[in-house]
Design an enzyme around this catalytic site. Structure first.
Site: not given
Lengths: 366, 136
Positions: A145, A177, A311, A147, A275
């Site tokens: 991920e 993300d 999300e 992020h 995400h």
């Protein structure tokens, strides 16, 4: 010319943490709700949140889970797994222990029918390389991920990308993300601070500081990130609210990343999962701090055919609105944006299943 | 993250010398007992001595210091644990209960090998049930 992509709609149960933790819905109830309300077909779950005893999954439970998902017409996309390298009080896991810790979770993903396992930034290039054959053995793609406070062109992410290219395994990739590429400090969080008694002057300063960092672009490295964190803390202290300073810092740097949307192009061929991070839907029906429409356009134009897990992260502070309606609102924006970009979101389960399989089977190329 | 959920309303029990209350994890995912760093319990502003505190979870009771060596004992997000300590509770009326939890988040490493530790606190007011009644 790249063929336009048609991302698969879906959701992570993380969006409904407050409802699950508050015992309003159990796992089965939540899965049935997701299917009935049309938040799928893609279904993402965090192993340590939703499965008691994780990563131990017995055959009976796995069978029950797979039957339920099939019955309600959902498609398992990503199982979010964790690298708990600080699980022992006195030391961090060594490399061998970490690989073993992750192996058990990758096996759980395969057993439960998830073709992707989301892993996190604490896994370094050497570990990803060692995990590749385990991922291949179980047919589970590892999607690390990206992020906030990292972002696609961050040195740590580029180091992973370069290692992926060397290793050449189709089972190594990224989860993008959207929190890495936001355009504002979420108004719903500002409202939450207002409800905690923060003055309008202080709130204006928080927004101004975030906007200053947005203009400057994402932090160059961890030291730069730390300095920004410190400036948010100072803002709380200078305004008589030291209790809010750390919160400003955690959210201002860790949730609302200031990279630009096209930063994702740095790793686009390795994006295996997305995400669809967001924080709220305003009175116009739009996401005020995440450029959902631009992000969908980018993915469509780049030919992305994987899943997007909606999300919702605003549940941390927003206790006054239903997460279910907010999730529905964000997915409506996604669908509208995909159509505006000349494509559509995939919402049919059979189509989603076939397309996800083809997406993950594609060789990665730069 | 969700500190308002820590203390379960209406779960304060007492046998006169000890008080106990049910607590929920203020985090979105299960954490192992080894990540429970510090626990504090106070009733009506009187702090239970740290060495008197026990933690009951998954059917077993341990002293707080023993939790550090239990990485396979998971606190699931739906489960209540019970914190108990030596603190007298006068009968009748409402009591203010304070619980403080310090938890390590084992996958978030901040800086040089340091694991993120969160500090969460909750306060709720409730009547106490006699432990004998609670058992009956």
């Amino acid at each position: 010319m790249t063929t336009l992509g048609s991302p698969i709609q879906g959701v992570t149960l993380y969006s409904f943490t407050r409802a699950f933790h508050g015992r309003e819905y159990d796992l089965e109830g939540l899965i049935r709700k997701v299917a009935a309300e049309g938040y799928g077909p893609g279904l993402e779950i965090i192993g340590f949140s939703s499965f008691r005893g994780f990563p131990e999954i017995d055959d009976a439970f796995a069978g029950w889970f797979r039957d339920l998902v099939a019955e309600v017409g959902l498609v398992t996309t990503s199982l979010a797994i964790n690298a708990d390298i600080g699980i022992h009080r006195d030391r961090l896991l060594n490399q061998d222990e970490l690989i073993e810790y992750m192996r058990r979770q990758i096996e759980a993903a395969a057993k439960l029918g998830f073709p992707i396992a989301r892993v996190q930034i604490s896994i370094e290039p050497d570990s990803m390389e060692r995990l590749a054959p385990i991922a291949e053995q179980h047919g589970v793609t590892l999607a690390l991920e990206v992020h906030a406070d990292q972002y696609a062109s961050h040195p740590r992410i580029l180091a992973l990308r370069d290692r992926y290219e060397q290793v050449g395994s189709p089972y190594l990739g990224f989860t993008a993300d959207w929190g890495a590429t936001t355009v504002g400090f979420a108004p719903s969080l500002i409202e939450a601070y207002r409800r905690r008694g923060a003055s309008e002057e202080l709130l204006a300063e928080v927004v101004d500081l975030w906007n200053e960092f947005y203009e400057a672009g994402p932090p160059a490295d961890q030291a730069d990130h730390g300095q920004r964190f410190g400036r948010f803390i100072a803002l709380g202290a200078q305004n008589g609210r030291p209790d809010l300073g750390v919160d400003f810092g955690i959210n201002g740097t860790g949730l609302f990343g200031p990279a630009r949307v096209d930063d994702w192009l740095e790793i686009m061929p390795w994006i295996r999962h997305v995400h669809g991070k967001f924080f709220g839907i305003d009175e116009r029906g739009e996401e005020p701090s995440v450029p959902v429409r631009d992000l969908i356009r980018l993915l469509v134009e780049q030919g992305y055919t994987g899943a997007i897990s909606t999300e919702y992260e605003g549940w941390h502070w927003n206790y006054w609105q239903s997460p279910f309606e907010i999730v529905a609102g964000e997915q409506a924006v996604q669908r509208s944006a995909a159509e505006a970009a000349g494509s559509r979101m995939i919402t049919d389960p059979a189509e989603a299943r076939a397309q996800l399989a083809a997406h993950l089977a594609q060789p990665v190329h730069s | 993250m969700i500190p308002d959920r820590i203390i379960e309303q209406g779960t304060l029990t007492t046998d006169g010398g000890r008080a106990a209350v049910e607590v929920r994890i203020p985090w979105y995912r299960a954490l192992p007992a080894s990540c429970i760093s510090e626990v504090a319990l106070a009733v009506d502003g009187v702090q239970a001595p740290a060495e008197s505190l026990t933690w009951t979870m998954n059917g077993e009771t341990h002293r707080i210091a023993e939790l550090a060596s239990r990485p396979d004992d998971w606190w699931f997000p739906l489960d209540s644990a019970v914190v108990s300590g030596e603190v007298p509770v006068e009968g009748g009326g409402e009591h203010r209960v304070d619980v403080e939890l310090k938890l390590y988040i084992p996958y978030i490493i901040i800086g040089d090998g340091e694991v993120l530790r969160i500090e969460e606190h909750d306060t709720k007011t409730m009547a106490a049930t006699s432990a004998k009644e609670a058992v009956a």
